[in-house]
Design a protein around this motif. Structure first.
Motif, PDB file in Angstrom:
ATOM      1  N   ALA A   1      -3.841   2.312   9.420  1.00  7.87           N
ATOM      2  CA  ALA A   1      -2.647   1.523   9.101  1.00  7.87           C
ATOM      3  C   ALA A   1      -2.718   0.064   9.580  1.00  7.87           C
ATOM      4  CB  ALA A   1      -1.408   2.226   9.639  1.00  7.87           C
TER       5      ALA A   1
ATOM      6  N   GLY B   1       1.307   0.818   0.265  1.00 10.46           N
ATOM      7  CA  GLY B   1       0.963   1.959   1.109  1.00 10.46           C
ATOM      8  C   GLY B   1       2.138   2.503   1.883  1.00 10.46           C
ATOM      9  N   VAL B   2       3.350   2.026   1.569  1.00 13.69           N
ATOM     10  CA  VAL B   2       4.540   2.471   2.291  1.00 13.69           C
ATOM     11  C   VAL B   2       4.959   3.869   1.824  1.00 13.69           C
ATOM     12  CG1 VAL B   2       6.987   1.992   2.639  1.00 13.69           C
ATOM     13  CG2 VAL B   2       5.334   0.152   2.798  1.00 13.69           C
TER      14      VAL B   2
ATOM     15  N   LYS C   1       6.125  -0.443  -3.362  1.00  8.50           N
ATOM     16  CA  LYS C   1       5.969   0.352  -2.136  1.00  8.50           C
ATOM     17  C   LYS C   1       4.685   1.160  -2.169  1.00  8.50           C
ATOM     18  CE  LYS C   1      10.827   0.718  -0.945  1.00  8.50           C
ATOM     19  NZ  LYS C   1      11.966   1.552  -0.707  1.00  8.50           N
TER      20      LYS C   1
END
Lengths: 259, 334
Positions: A70, A50-51, A46
């Motif tokens: 994003a 970039g979560v 994750k």
């Protein structure tokens, strides 16, 4: 393009989940991320996708992930979580088409020909055409997994981060998926990181293995260097047997080690 | 693609239906007035009363039905997509009750006599606080029960505070008037109400529509939506602000009209293929159709009783909600 994590820390509450993780992905290869339950595999995935935001630095092409818009980031890194979550009664084609979201950040630009093409190609790769109009929830576990992987492929990214994608697949589909990932690495120069519980699959198909233990990287390198009897023994607490098939080792757990 | 054509067809159908019902809403009432022939052909003293009825009474009412029904349907669809829960609705979640509370406070504090926009703004403030509370209490939970219970708690709290305000009021007639107002109605609304609410409703609708793509991506869960390049925070802010502004403004002029946002998206979802983004335009149109129909029904069926619109939507909506809960097996959970 290089995806790099430098001294990454991650904490949830009191619990230190990852500590001082440094890792680099810079050439087309299929990387297996292995480690016992709770080692931090999903969290690392994750973070790299970039979560989750983190302490330390994760960069793509030299830019910190947080500073990359994003939708642009999503055109480079695709992420497939472990859970097969689909809300509402979407059909398979609609799900695969969601992979094109990063290419349409505005509200009004509709799908274009490249989108249709990418969706078609992804569905063909995963062999999901037969049930493209069926509602996701009515499919078997294996079929669902293939549809969600097709969504990732439709995203057409250089990096694919897949968290236990072989979970719930029968052996034929597990091997099929690993072979497909291999093809993407050789034909399309993709960099693919998969977390796996199946040591045999990891040893047989991956170019490189990252062994995670208690939030740190215990080893990172060739299958033969990382998946040694002692290394696997000390991290997993199991003994292993090794076969050589072709040029490649196949390592499988055999028994619990007596302490 | 089939889904897109179906969406377009359904939108067109609902738009035509809205236009037809709008016309009927102008024509029907104590006296039948044909708006077209009145405007086109007839002038003179005999039709002066008709003109007044049409322009001063029925037109604002029909316009408000369209916009208020539309924003209620739209915000229901957006909240359901955002919370990934088919039971989300501004009324059920306490937004309408909180907006009413805001409006009641504005009326009692005398703010409305000082400043015309005090009513919609303070309704909006109430709505905003409730949505923030909801996010705070139930936003992280995926459990439907937590969400519904939080909504009930907020509704009860807003209801209690509204009662307190009424209780403290020194004028019983004003209190009675407020109680009727809160039941939700479009009777005797004027163009002042239209000009108070419609611009804010349009603003709210723009914010809500901007979430369409993000809601589609959210069908795959928050993590995947994030990895597809969706700004989750921005999406949430747009949905929350849009709901608060739009529903707040609507409630400010009509009182609380519940269940439109629950029923309309639910009925339309199977027709447009379940994609949350596709549901937004048709839910807005469907909400307009629903409220126009309910408002016409109120006038035709019970002309003498002055039945309140909010009472009718609740009478349809509450059993519908019960039925939804009955059929809501774990396995059907979207």
């Amino acid at each position: 393009m290089i995806l790099e994590a430098r001294s990454v820390l991650f904490q949830r509450g009191e619990k230190q989940i990852l500590q001082d993780v440094s890792v680099q992905f810079d050439r087309p290869e299929l990387i297996g991320l292995i480690g016992p339950n709770g080692a931090g595999k999903s969290t690392l995935m994750k973070l790299l996708a970039g979560v989750l935001p983190c302490d330390g630095l994760i960069t793509l092409g030299g830019r910190a992930l947080q500073t990359i818009p994003a939708p642009l980031l999503a055109q480079h890194i695709a992420y497939l979580p472990q859970e097969r979550t689909v809300h509402w009664a979407l059909n398979c084609q609609e799900i695969v088409a969601l992979g094109r979201t990063p290419y349409h950040p505005g509200l009004f630009r509709g799908p274009v020909r490249e989108d249709d093409q990418a969706i078609e190609t992804a569905m063909a790769y995963m062999d999901v055409h037969a049930f493209k109009d069926r509602v996701f929830k009515t499919l078997s576990g294996g079929e669902q997994a293939r549809v969600l992987i097709a969504r990732v492929l439709a995203q057409e990214t250089a990096f694919i981060l897949a968290d236990e994608p072989t979970n719930g697949l029968d052996p034929a589909h597990q091997i099929g998926l690993m072979q497909l990932f291999r093809r993407f690495v050789t034909d399309q120069q993709k960099i693919i990181l998969v977390s796996l519980h199946d040591l045999a699959l990891a040893s047989r198909w991956c170019d490189r293995i990252i062994l995670l233990n208690k939030g740190s990287i215990a080893a990172d390198g060739d299958v033969a260097d990382v998946m040694t009897k002692t290394q696997i023994g000390s991290v997993y607490g199991v003994s292993t047997a090794q076969l050589i098939i072709g040029e490649r080792p196949l390592i499988t757990p055999v028994d619990l080690l007596k302490q | 693609m089939g889904a897109r054509r179906r969406l377009l067809g359904l939108s067109l159908g609902l738009a035509v239906l809205t236009a037809l019902l709008f016309y009927l809403s102008l024509a029907l009432g104590q006296v039948w007035i044909d708006p077209l022939s009145l405007w086109l052909f007839e002038t003179g003293p005999s039709t002066a009363a008709d003109h007044i009825i049409l322009t001063e009474i029925r037109t604002p009412r029909a316009i408000l039905s369209v916009f208020i029904g539309g924003i209620l349907g739209l915000s229901g669809a957006v909240l359901q997509g955002l919370l990934r829960n088919p039971l989300a609705e501004p009324g059920l979640l306490g937004v309408s009750a909180s907006a009413s509370l805001g409006a009641v406070i504005a009326i009692y504090s005398g703010l409305t006599t000082l400043f015309a926009y005090a009513l919609p703004f303070s309704a909006l403030g109430g709505a905003l606080i409730s949505v923030m509370l909801l996010r705070l209490l139930a936003g992280r939970s995926t459990n439907i029960l937590v969400l519904i219970l939080t909504g009930i708690a907020i509704t009860s709290l807003a209801g209690a505070l509204t009662s307190l305000t009424l209780n403290l009021s020194s004028n019983p007639f004003a209190a009675l008037e407020i109680v009727f107002w809160m039941m939700g109605s479009l009777t005797d609304r004027s163009f002042v109400h239209v000009s108070l609410s419609v611009p804010l409703i349009i603003l709210g609708a723009i914010l809500l529509f901007s979430t369409a793509r993000a809601l589609d991506a959210l069908s795959l869960g928050q993590d995947v939506a994030h990895s597809l390049g969706i700004h989750l925070r921005r999406t949430q802010i747009m949905a929350v602000l849009g709901t608060a502004i739009g529903v707040g403004a609507a409630t400010a002029v009509s009182g609380a009209i519940g269940f439109v946002g629950l029923i309309v998206p639910h009925l339309l979802r199977p027709l447009v293929g379940n994609k949350p983004g596709h549901l937004l335009p048709v839910s807005a149109l469907g909400g307009a159709v629903f409220l126009l129909t309910a408002d016409i029904a109120v006038r035709i069926l019970f002309p003498a009783n002055d039945l309140k619109l909010g009472v009718v939507t609740a009478l349809i909506g509450a059993p519908f909600f019960l039925w939804l809960l009955f059929t809501f097996h774990r396995g059907d959970k979207p």
